[in-house]
Design an enzyme around this catalytic site. Structure first.
Site, mmCIF file in Angstrom:
data_model
loop_
_atom_site.group_PDB
_atom_site.id
_atom_site.type_symbol
_atom_site.label_atom_id
_atom_site.label_comp_id
_atom_site.label_asym_id
_atom_site.label_seq_id
_atom_site.Cartn_x
_atom_site.Cartn_y
_atom_site.Cartn_z
ATOM 1 C CG MET A 108 -1.890 -1.211 1.165
ATOM 2 S SD MET A 108 -3.422 -0.982 2.088
ATOM 3 C CE MET A 108 -2.804 -0.728 3.733
ATOM 4 N N GLY A 109 2.154 1.080 -0.379
ATOM 5 C CA GLY A 109 3.055 2.231 -0.475
ATOM 6 C C GLY A 109 3.563 2.676 0.881
ATOM 7 C CG HIS A 114 8.487 0.218 6.197
ATOM 8 N ND1 HIS A 114 8.734 -1.128 6.222
ATOM 9 C CD2 HIS A 114 7.146 0.346 6.426
ATOM 10 C CE1 HIS A 114 7.629 -1.788 6.481
ATOM 11 N NE2 HIS A 114 6.631 -0.924 6.597
ATOM 12 C CG HIS A 172 6.966 -2.058 2.252
ATOM 13 N ND1 HIS A 172 6.835 -0.922 3.016
ATOM 14 C CD2 HIS A 172 5.747 -2.651 2.250
ATOM 15 C CE1 HIS A 172 5.587 -0.837 3.458
ATOM 16 N NE2 HIS A 172 4.911 -1.872 3.021
ATOM 17 C CD GLN A 207 -6.090 -3.761 2.750
ATOM 18 O OE1 GLN A 207 -5.962 -4.170 1.601
ATOM 19 N NE2 GLN A 207 -5.129 -3.925 3.657
ATOM 20 N N GLY A 240 4.873 -10.244 3.820
ATOM 21 C CA GLY A 240 5.654 -10.207 5.062
ATOM 22 C C GLY A 240 4.984 -10.988 6.181
ATOM 23 C CE LYS A 241 7.978 -16.574 8.434
ATOM 24 N NZ LYS A 241 8.838 -17.359 9.336
ATOM 25 C CB SER A 273 2.979 2.361 6.539
ATOM 26 O OG SER A 273 3.680 1.679 5.525
HETATM 27 O O1 PAF Z 1 -0.120 -5.813 3.531
HETATM 28 C C1 PAF Z 1 -0.552 -4.880 2.831
HETATM 29 O O2 PAF Z 1 0.111 -3.859 2.620
HETATM 30 C C2 PAF Z 1 -1.934 -4.998 2.204
HETATM 31 O O3 PAF Z 1 -2.821 -5.648 3.060
HETATM 32 C C3 PAF Z 1 -1.913 -5.658 0.823
HETATM 33 C C4 PAF Z 1 -1.450 -7.092 0.887
HETATM 34 C C5 PAF Z 1 -1.019 -4.866 -0.117
HETATM 35 C C6 PAF Z 1 -3.325 -5.666 0.229
HETATM 36 O O4 PAF Z 1 -3.836 -4.381 0.100
#
Ligand code: PAF
Length: 288
Positions: free
Chosen positions: A26-27, A30, A33, A57, A156-157, A195
């Protein structure tokens, strides 16, 4: 690095790519990611990073509108890593019925996950994981349904339940996609990178690092005294004393995400709670 915002260009560009690794985000990227991106690059696949803040979500009282959007900064980080493609769609590309006045997706086909999606974070964020699963499946369809023979996706875990549910979706919907999981990256204090840490002051970040310390203490304690109920209660009290407004701390089986039973060896301790108005999550796997 190519930045693509529409479906047609994405499909044309990916046509014929036999091995693709997707890192959905979702940008506001960091080092957590970036470690997933490095894992994707190490597969030798063409690497696609998606950047999309998915309205489906977020609950009505959650932080969708204020979620940090830092596209230019994200693009320069990804360029430095040698990513091939960034897919940064707008809402109408992802949800053709998107209503910009309401900031909602309108009529939308959704994935309905089974009951396990209503435990843990799902119990406190109703519908959250159905929204995640829906956008992730859409991203899989957009990125992999253009002749890709070796599709890979990296998660990611830190978002343990999310990763677990995505693996379940992939298996149960017969998606031929390899899911790779990346370890949680942490600040020197132990705080899991997120984030949402950006919402916290330096002092609050220090306070928030107590969650990982408590997870570690529980993991160590369990080695001496494998009494799940005792350590769950101890951790609850300890986190509340350190200023957390707790959603949950639970000790679960890694394979089922159900409450751990006496004889279980492969467990995971999962926690979620608020520091001020910021909801944070963390977890620690533990093999007894
Ligand atoms: O983990 C996230 O950043 C979000 O839940 C994802 C997997 C990109 C879905 O929007």
């Amino acid at each position: 690095m190519q930045v693509i915002t529409d479906e047609k260009t994405l499909r044309q560009t990916l046509k014929g790519a036999e091995k693709i690794a997707l890192v959905p985000t979702m940008g506001n990227l960091h080092q957590g990611h970036i470690s997933l991106v490095k894992q994707a690059l190490a597969t030798g696949a063409k690497v696609v990073v998606s950047i999309y803040v998915n309205p489906l979500q977020f609950g009505p009282k959650e932080d969708f509108s204020r979620y940090p959007r830092t596209l230019q900064q994200d693009l320069s980080l990804l360029q430095n890593e040698g990513v091939d493609i960034v897919f940064a769609p707008d809402h109408l590309t992802m949800y053709p019925n998107f209503d910009s006045t309401q900031q909602s997706t309108g009529q939308q086909v959704m994935i309905a996950l089974p009951e396990v999606a209503n435990h843990l974070c799902g119990a406190h964020r109703p519908g959250h994981f159905n929204g995640v699963a829906t956008v992730v499946l859409k991203l899989f369809n957009l990125v992999f349904s253009n002749g890709c023979l070796e599709p890979i996706a990296v998660f990611g875990k830190k978002d343990y339940q999310q990763l677990w549910l995505i693996k379940m979706m992939v298996q149960q919907l017969n998606l031929p996609i390899t899911i790779l999981s990346g370890e949680t990256m942490r600040n020197p204090s132990g705080l899991a990178m997120s984030s949402r840490n950006g919402y916290l002051t330096a002092e609050q970040q220090q306070q928030a690092s107590s969650m990982y310390q408590v997870l570690q203490q529980v993991a160590q304690g369990l080695q001496q005294k494998p009494d799940f109920a005792y350590w769950q209660q101890w951790a609850k009290q300890s986190l509340v004393e350190q200023g957390w407004q707790l959603d949950y701390i639970e000790i679960c089986q890694q394979h089922s995400l159900q409450a751990a039973q006496k004889e279980d060896k492969d467990i995971v301790i999962l926690a979620a709670g608020y520091i001020a108005n910021t909801r944070l999550i963390d977890n620690l796997e533990c093999n007894l």
